[in-house]
Write an enzyme that holds these catalytic residues in place. Sequence first.
Site, mmCIF file in Angstrom:
data_model
loop_
_atom_site.group_PDB
_atom_site.id
_atom_site.type_symbol
_atom_site.label_atom_id
_atom_site.label_comp_id
_atom_site.label_asym_id
_atom_site.label_seq_id
_atom_site.Cartn_x
_atom_site.Cartn_y
_atom_site.Cartn_z
ATOM 1 N N GLY A 58 42.698 36.851 39.830
ATOM 2 C CA GLY A 58 41.852 38.026 39.607
ATOM 3 C C GLY A 58 41.280 38.047 38.198
ATOM 4 N N SER A 60 38.216 37.296 37.321
ATOM 5 C CA SER A 60 36.751 37.429 37.246
ATOM 6 C C SER A 60 36.300 38.804 36.776
ATOM 7 C CB SER A 60 36.140 37.131 38.625
ATOM 8 O OG SER A 60 36.748 37.945 39.602
ATOM 9 N N GLY A 62 37.649 42.984 35.232
ATOM 10 C CA GLY A 62 38.657 43.963 34.818
ATOM 11 C C GLY A 62 39.786 43.429 33.953
ATOM 12 N N SER A 189 51.735 48.694 40.147
ATOM 13 C CA SER A 189 51.243 50.046 39.866
ATOM 14 C C SER A 189 52.412 51.024 39.779
ATOM 15 C CB SER A 189 50.317 50.467 41.012
ATOM 16 O OG SER A 189 50.189 51.862 41.066
ATOM 17 N N TYR A 203 47.211 50.333 50.274
ATOM 18 C CA TYR A 203 47.417 49.735 48.944
ATOM 19 C C TYR A 203 48.892 49.759 48.565
ATOM 20 C CZ TYR A 203 46.941 49.263 43.817
ATOM 21 O OH TYR A 203 47.046 48.868 42.503
HETATM 22 N N1 LIG Z 1 42.678 49.760 37.910
HETATM 23 C C1 LIG Z 1 43.806 50.479 38.020
HETATM 24 O O1 LIG Z 1 43.818 51.720 37.869
HETATM 25 C C2 LIG Z 1 45.117 49.767 38.314
HETATM 26 C C3 LIG Z 1 46.294 50.516 38.222
HETATM 27 C C4 LIG Z 1 47.514 49.896 38.507
HETATM 28 C C5 LIG Z 1 47.531 48.549 38.857
HETATM 29 N N2 LIG Z 1 46.368 47.858 38.944
HETATM 30 C C6 LIG Z 1 46.430 46.448 39.357
HETATM 31 O O2 LIG Z 1 45.817 45.647 38.360
HETATM 32 C C7 LIG Z 1 45.316 44.455 38.961
HETATM 33 C C8 LIG Z 1 43.899 44.196 38.467
HETATM 34 O O3 LIG Z 1 43.064 45.268 38.902
HETATM 35 P P1 LIG Z 1 41.679 45.682 38.192
HETATM 36 O O4 LIG Z 1 41.745 47.146 37.979
HETATM 37 O O5 LIG Z 1 41.370 44.781 37.076
HETATM 38 O O6 LIG Z 1 40.680 45.452 39.422
HETATM 39 P P2 LIG Z 1 39.297 44.692 39.558
HETATM 40 O O7 LIG Z 1 38.481 44.866 38.332
HETATM 41 O O8 LIG Z 1 38.740 45.103 40.863
HETATM 42 O O9 LIG Z 1 39.750 43.161 39.646
HETATM 43 C C9 LIG Z 1 40.435 42.693 40.762
HETATM 44 C C10 LIG Z 1 40.458 41.174 40.695
HETATM 45 O O10 LIG Z 1 41.084 40.671 41.895
HETATM 46 C C11 LIG Z 1 40.259 39.656 42.432
HETATM 47 N N3 LIG Z 1 40.372 39.581 43.877
HETATM 48 C C12 LIG Z 1 40.122 40.562 44.773
HETATM 49 N N4 LIG Z 1 40.228 40.082 46.023
HETATM 50 C C13 LIG Z 1 40.565 38.773 45.904
HETATM 51 C C14 LIG Z 1 40.802 37.728 46.838
HETATM 52 N N5 LIG Z 1 40.681 37.935 48.152
HETATM 53 N N6 LIG Z 1 41.129 36.507 46.376
HETATM 54 C C15 LIG Z 1 41.217 36.283 45.039
HETATM 55 N N7 LIG Z 1 41.008 37.222 44.105
HETATM 56 C C16 LIG Z 1 40.662 38.446 44.538
HETATM 57 C C17 LIG Z 1 38.843 40.047 42.024
HETATM 58 O O11 LIG Z 1 37.985 38.932 41.944
HETATM 59 P P3 LIG Z 1 36.889 38.504 43.049
HETATM 60 O O12 LIG Z 1 36.279 39.750 43.587
HETATM 61 O O13 LIG Z 1 35.963 37.652 42.230
HETATM 62 O O14 LIG Z 1 37.665 37.718 44.047
HETATM 63 C C18 LIG Z 1 39.066 40.586 40.624
HETATM 64 O O15 LIG Z 1 39.027 39.545 39.675
HETATM 65 C C19 LIG Z 1 45.426 44.648 40.468
HETATM 66 O O16 LIG Z 1 46.537 43.947 40.966
HETATM 67 C C20 LIG Z 1 45.665 46.139 40.626
HETATM 68 O O17 LIG Z 1 46.391 46.455 41.791
HETATM 69 C C21 LIG Z 1 45.159 48.424 38.672
#
Ligand SMILES: NC(=O)c1ccc[n+]([C@@H]2O[C@H](COP(=O)([O-])OP(=O)(O)OC[C@H]3O[C@@H](n4cnc5c(N)ncnc54)[C@H](OP(=O)(O)O)[C@@H]3O)[C@@H](O)[C@H]2O)c1
Length: 313
Positions: A58, A60, A62, A189, A203
């Site tokens: 992931g 790419s 965030g 999370s 989720y």
């Molecule tokens: N944002 C929040 O509030 C939050 C809170 C708690 C935990 N988290 C956790 O933090 C982590 C990062 O989240 P983020 O907020 O940075 O989200 P994000 O910006 O949507 O990034 C998610 C990443 O996962 C990749 N991804 C999604 N589907 C995929 C697939 N099928 N195969 C390979 N890669 C895939 C996406 O890349 P592509 O689309 O290019 O594949 C992207 O790089 C996640 O595990 C999330 O559950 C986030």
Amino acid sequence: MPEAAYADARTAALARVQSPPDVRRPHPWLSRLLAPPGSGRLDLLRAAVGGKVVLVTGASFGIGEALALRLGAAGARVVLAARSGARLQALVRKIVAAGGEALALPLDLTDPGQVEAAVEELAAIPGGVDVVVHNAGKSIRRSLGRSLDRAHDFQRCMAVNYLGPVQLQLGLLGAMLTRQAGHIVNVSSVGVGLPAAPRWAAYLASKSAFDVWMAAAAPELRPGGIHCTSIYLGLVHTRMSAPTPGYRGLPGQTPDEAAQVICRALIRRPRSVGPWWLTPARWLATPLARPVAWLQGKLFARGSDSPAAQGAR
Ligand SMILES: NC(=O)c1ccc[n+]([C@@H]2O[C@H](COP(=O)([O-])OP(=O)(O)OC[C@H]3O[C@@H](n4cnc5c(N)ncnc54)[C@H](OP(=O)(O)O)[C@@H]3O)[C@@H](O)[C@H]2O)c1
């Protein structure tokens, strides 16, 4: 490198490591108070991961993108995995231009064939993978009433948040066990440790599955020299949280602040990392189960699915 030159290099590297400019963080003071601890110390990160192969899934967007930049600046050999190949290539160029080392690994975690091929490609890297940061994630916030014909929501979440990471990790584990070294990090999370919130069934069930996998794996792997860390993040203002309008005004971290939480975990290798309030909240969850359930019901009735959740396929 002399101390002053190293400090200059560190300052320059830090200046290159920035959150995307469109990220705004409301209530910065409260956000810092509620967030897990992080570290922006590039020298400590360099000591922990310099020269090591670190796989970030992931990468790419965030948090993963921000983490990859920090790891590159700290001298790790970063492998960037995600589906968006063009974004990964651009990030590789950015890291290399700043003097780092990086490799793009286009990968869809929902496709077992692609995961198998990725494991083979990673096995060919001299020295193997030292650290895996399971950061890729898929988030869905949708009521069950709107999910009746959407079993695929649950299947996709399980594939990205649990089955894909498990297959990937199993493929890399043999080499780690042979070397008696490695660090596995799960970006999870706070939601998995609190009373499960309405609208988050897909989720939270999938994030909880990998959280439990890590909890069972950690005592098995630790005697073999492998560290396991689960990181419980609160709200982070990224592409993932953006579709829910109500979250935009809430305290939360920027992607780079969340990346610093992961950096601190890479430096210290604790079993788990979370905000200070998570443990007391877990303790209180049992005696307060009934009022919490009542409150959740009220909030559910007053709230609604986001426009994105109402319209998406
Ligand atoms: N944002 C929040 O509030 C939050 C809170 C708690 C935990 N988290 C956790 O933090 C982590 C990062 O989240 P983020 O907020 O940075 O989200 P994000 O910006 O949507 O990034 C998610 C990443 O996962 C990749 N991804 C999604 N589907 C995929 C697939 N099928 N195969 C390979 N890669 C895939 C996406 O890349 P592509 O689309 O290019 O594949 C992207 O790089 C996640 O595990 C999330 O559950 C986030």
